[in-house]
Design an enzyme around this catalytic site. Structure first.
Site, PDB file in Angstrom:
ATOM      1  N   GLU A 135       7.444 -16.190 -58.608  1.00 28.79           N
ATOM      2  CA  GLU A 135       7.841 -14.830 -58.951  1.00 28.79           C
ATOM      3  C   GLU A 135       9.339 -14.682 -58.729  1.00 28.79           C
ATOM      4  O   GLU A 135       9.956 -15.514 -58.055  1.00 28.79           O
ATOM      5  CB  GLU A 135       7.048 -13.808 -58.118  1.00 28.79           C
ATOM      6  CG  GLU A 135       5.566 -13.818 -58.421  1.00 28.79           C
ATOM      7  CD  GLU A 135       4.799 -12.719 -57.682  1.00 28.79           C
ATOM      8  OE1 GLU A 135       5.438 -11.921 -56.960  1.00 28.79           O
ATOM      9  OE2 GLU A 135       3.570 -12.658 -57.852  1.00 28.79           O
ATOM     10  N   PRO A 136       9.952 -13.607 -59.260  1.00 29.42           N
ATOM     11  CA  PRO A 136      11.405 -13.472 -59.145  1.00 29.42           C
ATOM     12  C   PRO A 136      11.934 -13.484 -57.724  1.00 29.42           C
ATOM     13  O   PRO A 136      13.041 -13.956 -57.466  1.00 29.42           O
ATOM     14  CB  PRO A 136      11.682 -12.127 -59.833  1.00 29.42           C
ATOM     15  CG  PRO A 136      10.564 -11.949 -60.794  1.00 29.42           C
ATOM     16  CD  PRO A 136       9.366 -12.554 -60.129  1.00 29.42           C
ATOM     17  N   SER A 173      10.405 -20.533 -53.190  1.00 27.20           N
ATOM     18  CA  SER A 173       9.502 -21.529 -52.617  1.00 27.20           C
ATOM     19  C   SER A 173       8.495 -20.927 -51.644  1.00 27.20           C
ATOM     20  O   SER A 173       7.591 -21.622 -51.190  1.00 27.20           O
ATOM     21  CB  SER A 173      10.316 -22.617 -51.891  1.00 27.20           C
ATOM     22  OG  SER A 173      11.173 -23.289 -52.802  1.00 27.20           O
ATOM     23  N   ARG A 203       3.791 -32.685 -59.007  1.00 32.83           N
ATOM     24  CA  ARG A 203       4.896 -33.407 -58.367  1.00 32.83           C
ATOM     25  C   ARG A 203       4.927 -34.870 -58.790  1.00 32.83           C
ATOM     26  O   ARG A 203       6.003 -35.449 -58.921  1.00 32.83           O
ATOM     27  CB  ARG A 203       4.791 -33.265 -56.846  1.00 32.83           C
ATOM     28  CG  ARG A 203       5.228 -31.888 -56.384  1.00 32.83           C
ATOM     29  CD  ARG A 203       5.143 -31.675 -54.891  1.00 32.83           C
ATOM     30  NE  ARG A 203       5.636 -30.334 -54.590  1.00 32.83           N
ATOM     31  CZ  ARG A 203       5.195 -29.552 -53.625  1.00 32.83           C
ATOM     32  NH1 ARG A 203       4.237 -29.996 -52.816  1.00 32.83           N
ATOM     33  NH2 ARG A 203       5.693 -28.358 -53.431  1.00 32.83           N
ATOM     34  N   GLY A 254      35.377 -40.408 -70.858  1.00 24.58           N
ATOM     35  CA  GLY A 254      35.588 -39.141 -71.556  1.00 24.58           C
ATOM     36  C   GLY A 254      34.562 -38.860 -72.630  1.00 24.58           C
ATOM     37  O   GLY A 254      34.255 -37.696 -72.920  1.00 24.58           O
ATOM     38  N   GLU A 301       8.846 -27.928 -59.343  1.00 23.74           N
ATOM     39  CA  GLU A 301       7.702 -28.218 -58.464  1.00 23.74           C
ATOM     40  C   GLU A 301       8.127 -28.328 -56.998  1.00 23.74           C
ATOM     41  O   GLU A 301       7.570 -29.095 -56.225  1.00 23.74           O
ATOM     42  CB  GLU A 301       6.989 -29.511 -58.892  1.00 23.74           C
ATOM     43  CG  GLU A 301       6.544 -29.549 -60.334  1.00 23.74           C
ATOM     44  CD  GLU A 301       5.470 -28.532 -60.655  1.00 23.74           C
ATOM     45  OE1 GLU A 301       5.034 -27.804 -59.744  1.00 23.74           O
ATOM     46  OE2 GLU A 301       5.070 -28.452 -61.823  1.00 23.74           O
ATOM     47  N   ALA A 309      14.239 -30.116 -53.254  1.00 21.46           N
ATOM     48  CA  ALA A 309      14.324 -31.279 -52.375  1.00 21.46           C
ATOM     49  C   ALA A 309      14.080 -30.892 -50.924  1.00 21.46           C
ATOM     50  O   ALA A 309      13.421 -31.622 -50.171  1.00 21.46           O
ATOM     51  CB  ALA A 309      15.694 -31.947 -52.534  1.00 21.46           C
TER      52      ALA A 309
END
Length: 391
Positions: free
Chosen positions: A131-132, A136, A254, A351, A374, A377
């Site tokens: 949700e917003p 996590s 995951r 480049g 998911e 880190a």
């Protein structure tokens, strides 16, 4: 064939599947991926090809019309798809998380209703947990489902749905008993029409979120406004089990994200190696300069290490054992190594890497998603650390 990313112990059927997907990627995805990605265009022709190959039913049981393959086979297929274009793997990932959850936790009626049509790709799944404002912290979700007769009424706002527009089935985590913590969360199987706007009475998909990378595949919000859903759409038929059902699906997810990291890293290595062989400075290919040669050696080692960790995590899940430790390690390692390998390939290109004409520019924008998808880190480290302390 390169010695990298070889997987020992595969059956003849698994080898054929992986080789078939690899050939499909080389012929149907790589030639068009960058053009479609720059246009942010949904790859309908590629999706149709995946349906024809049976990829949407890869892990669905044969009794429901699927191929009944293992998570390992699926992960190896995802690795190949991501080598071509990571967004394509996203189209099947949430689909398989939902199919896995229905297979493992759904009622017999739910399995019979959804899985045969998911196997053919007629029904395609999306997965909605975030949700917003929760990130996590899954316990912080606020979307509520309140019982009303034989139905529930859902209100709230979900975020970051991969396939949110193109899917017609969304496994959605909401709170049914806020005072019960994790035991007060329930997963619903939400049917909708594909597309944007009001896709069912009280249910709206506002539109695609504009992203830095991971284009082509749609990423959306999902808005519930007094959305009414029958109690029979509770996954498994019993409320309060949604958190554990979703976490089981996330373990599959995951492994998928780890496989994506392996595929993108492999492609970046291929591009870096090819460029280093043909680009000359000071009278010889840059691959023969020690600085570049050492960089290629490090890249190849990371590609191989991530692959083997991903394979271990998939096999652990296939064995029926808990794999949150291995899945967390695989996702963390593959995501970090992918970022590093892509950046090294970017440096090798010099480049030219900054030009949209070169494929490495696309990979450079896609790799960061693997650092957060998911679970970030840091979340993976937390999972790993806690599991290690358990002994």
């Amino acid at each position: 064939m390169s010695r990298l990313q070889q997987t020992h112990g595969l059956s003849d059927e698994q080898r054929v599947i992986v080789a078939t997907v690899r050939a499909f990627v080389d012929k149907e995805i790589l030639p068009v991926a960058t053009e479609l990605e720059h246009a942010d265009e949904y790859p309908q022709a590629i999706v149709d090809g995946m349906r024809d190959l049976g990829l949407f039913g890869l892990m669905i049981g044969t009794e429901h019309g699927g191929l009944g393959e293992s998570l390992l086979t699926y992960a190896l297929a995802v690795e190949e798809l991501s080598r071509g274009w990571m967004s394509v793997s996203g189209i099947v990932n949430t689909h398989f998380i939902v199919a896995w959850m229905i297979t493992r936790h759904g009622t017999e009626a739910q399995r019979a209703h959804y899985l045969p049509r998911m196997a053919t790709g007629e029904i395609r799944g999306a997965f909605s947990m975030s949700e917003p404002d929760c990130g996590s912290d899954v316990s912080a979700i606020t979307t509520r489902a309140v019982p009303d007769g034989g139905d529930y009424v859902i209100d709230g706002r979900k975020m970051w749905l991969t396939n949110g527009g193109s899917a017609n089935l969304v496994a959605t985590l909401v709170k049914t008993d806020p005072a019960a913590g994790h035991r007060g969360m329930t997963a619903f199987l939400v049917d909708k029409t594909p597309g944007f706007g009001e896709v069912a009475p009280g249910l709206t998909v506002p539109g695609k979120i504009d992203k830095m990378g991971y284009k082509g595949v749609d990423t959306t919000e999902l808005l519930f406004d007094s959305y009414r859903i029958p109690a029979g759409q509770v996954l498994g038929g019993t409320p309060g089990r949604g958190f554990y059902q979703m976490m089981d699906g996330v373990e599959v997810g995951r492994v998928n994200v780890a496989a994506r990291g392996c595929g993108v890293a492999r492609r970046a290595y291929e591009l870096g190696l090819a460029y280093a062989r043909q680009r000359e400075t000071f009278g010889k290919p840059i691959a023969e300069h020690q600085a570049v040669l050492f960089r290629l050696a490090e890249m190849a080692t990371k590609v191989e290490a991530a692959h083997q960790m991903m394979v271990m995590a998939a096999r652990r899940k296939d064995s029926g054992e808990r794999n949150d430790l291995e899945a967390g390690m695989a996702k963390y390692l593959a995501g970090e190594y992918c970022k590093e390998v892509v950046e090294d390939a970017f440096r090798i290109h010099g480049g030219y890497a900054y030009s949209r004409e070169y494929e490495i520019e696309r990979l450079y924008r896609e790799a960061p998603m693997l650092l957060i998808g998911e679970g970030t880190a840091d979340i993976q480290k937390m999972i790993i650390g806690r599991r290690l302390l358990e002994g």
